[in-house]
Design an enzyme around this catalytic site. Structure first.
Site, PDB file in Angstrom:
ATOM      1  N   ASP A 105     -27.091 -33.843 -36.863  1.00 34.09           N
ATOM      2  CA  ASP A 105     -26.402 -33.589 -38.136  1.00 34.09           C
ATOM      3  C   ASP A 105     -24.997 -33.047 -37.862  1.00 34.09           C
ATOM      4  O   ASP A 105     -24.751 -32.446 -36.812  1.00 34.09           O
ATOM      5  CB  ASP A 105     -27.119 -32.495 -38.949  1.00 34.09           C
ATOM      6  CG  ASP A 105     -28.537 -32.868 -39.287  1.00 34.09           C
ATOM      7  OD1 ASP A 105     -28.855 -34.060 -39.293  1.00 34.09           O
ATOM      8  OD2 ASP A 105     -29.317 -31.926 -39.541  1.00 34.09           O
TER       9      ASP A 105
HETATM   10  N1  URA Z   1     -33.259 -31.732 -36.760  1.00 35.61           N
HETATM   11  C1  URA Z   1     -32.358 -31.474 -37.734  1.00 35.61           C
HETATM   12  O1  URA Z   1     -32.708 -30.975 -38.781  1.00 35.61           O
HETATM   13  N2  URA Z   1     -31.072 -31.778 -37.484  1.00 35.61           N
HETATM   14  C2  URA Z   1     -30.628 -32.316 -36.335  1.00 35.61           C
HETATM   15  O2  URA Z   1     -29.422 -32.558 -36.170  1.00 35.61           O
HETATM   16  C3  URA Z   1     -31.580 -32.569 -35.337  1.00 35.61           C
HETATM   17  C4  URA Z   1     -32.888 -32.275 -35.572  1.00 35.61           C
END
Ligand code: URA
Length: 242
Positions: A105
């Site tokens: 993310d």
């Molecule tokens: N889980 C999440 O919530 N975000 C990420 O970027 C990776 C794993």
């Protein structure tokens, strides 16, 4: 090693379009076996070619270990700061495409792998390979006590998913600092798992992919190192293969 047209080789490595290659040949900046290239159509192997006196840029595949910084997006053209801004522009124009192996993310930091090797990508992301990924998580609220059991149960069904999460291991550091090891990769999985137990993730960092550990790479946020696909698999699977 397969010989191919000089213009095709250079455009596949992101140097420019074929027209650019023709004009560089006229300018005399491309050499083959130490002598000035004569034609865009001449057949060459990558080790024979130099551009401006330099060997070609990763002609036999490009694989990268990257420390993704906060706020960078794993996309080629989304608005805002892109992870690809941290790499030479030429890499973005390579074919096969240089892309991230899975995604993090925008607000997640930590280990991210990128490669132009589709087989490597498949190998690392396929659940059949059982490559665990560990995240360091900072939580808004203190743990309530049942999270370890719920995450390990293999029964946690997240909103909008049609099957429960695979069993995941929680390691508790403090009442709001934990590490969570996952054996699959679903959209926003860590954030959604903590939301399912009434908490909120305020910071998230991927610290490990298999046996590859972020601290051991000594990479600062926004920096990277290149390696071969084989070397990467050795780093990721060091203890798993034993
Ligand atoms: N889980 C999440 O919530 N975000 C990420 O970027 C990776 C794993």
């Amino acid at each position: 090693m397969k010989a191919e047209r000089l213009d095709k080789l250079l455009s596949s490595l992101g140097y420019g379009v074929r027209k650019d290659v023709r004009s560089w040949i006229r300018e005399g900046i491309i050499s083959v076996d130490g002598t000035r290239a004569v034609s865009a159509a001449q057949k060459v192997t990558p080790d024979q070619v130099q551009v401006e006196g330099k060997a070609l840029d990763h002609p036999f595949g490009l694989t990268v270990i990257y420390h993704k910084p906060e706020g960078a997006v794993c996309s080629r053209k989304d608005g805002g700061r892109l992870i690809f801004e941290d790499f030479p522009a030429r890499w973005v124009d390579r074919k096969p495409t240089f892309s991230s192996i899975g995604r993090l993310d925008k607000d997640t930091t930590g280990l991210l792998l990128l490669s132009d090797d589709g087989q490597l990508n498949h190998c690392i992301t396929s659940p059949k390979q059982h490559i665990p990924k560990t995240y360091h998580v900072t939580l808004a609220e203190p743990l309530r006590g049942d999270e370890t059991t719920i995450f390990a149960s293999g029964k946690l069904l997240l909103k909008e998913d049609d099957r429960p999460c695979l069993s995941a291991e929680l390691q508790i550091h403090t009442e709001n600092q934990v590490s969570l090891t996952l054996h699959e990769g679903r959209y926003h999985q860590v954030r959604r798992m903590f939301a399912a137990v009434g908490n909120h993730v305020t910071a998230l960092c991927r610290t490990d992919i298999g046996t590859l550990n972020l601290a051991q790479t000594e990479l600062a946020p926004g920096t990277y190192k290149t390696c071969t696909a084989d070397a990467l698999m050795t780093l990721i699977c060091a203890r798993i293969q034993e």
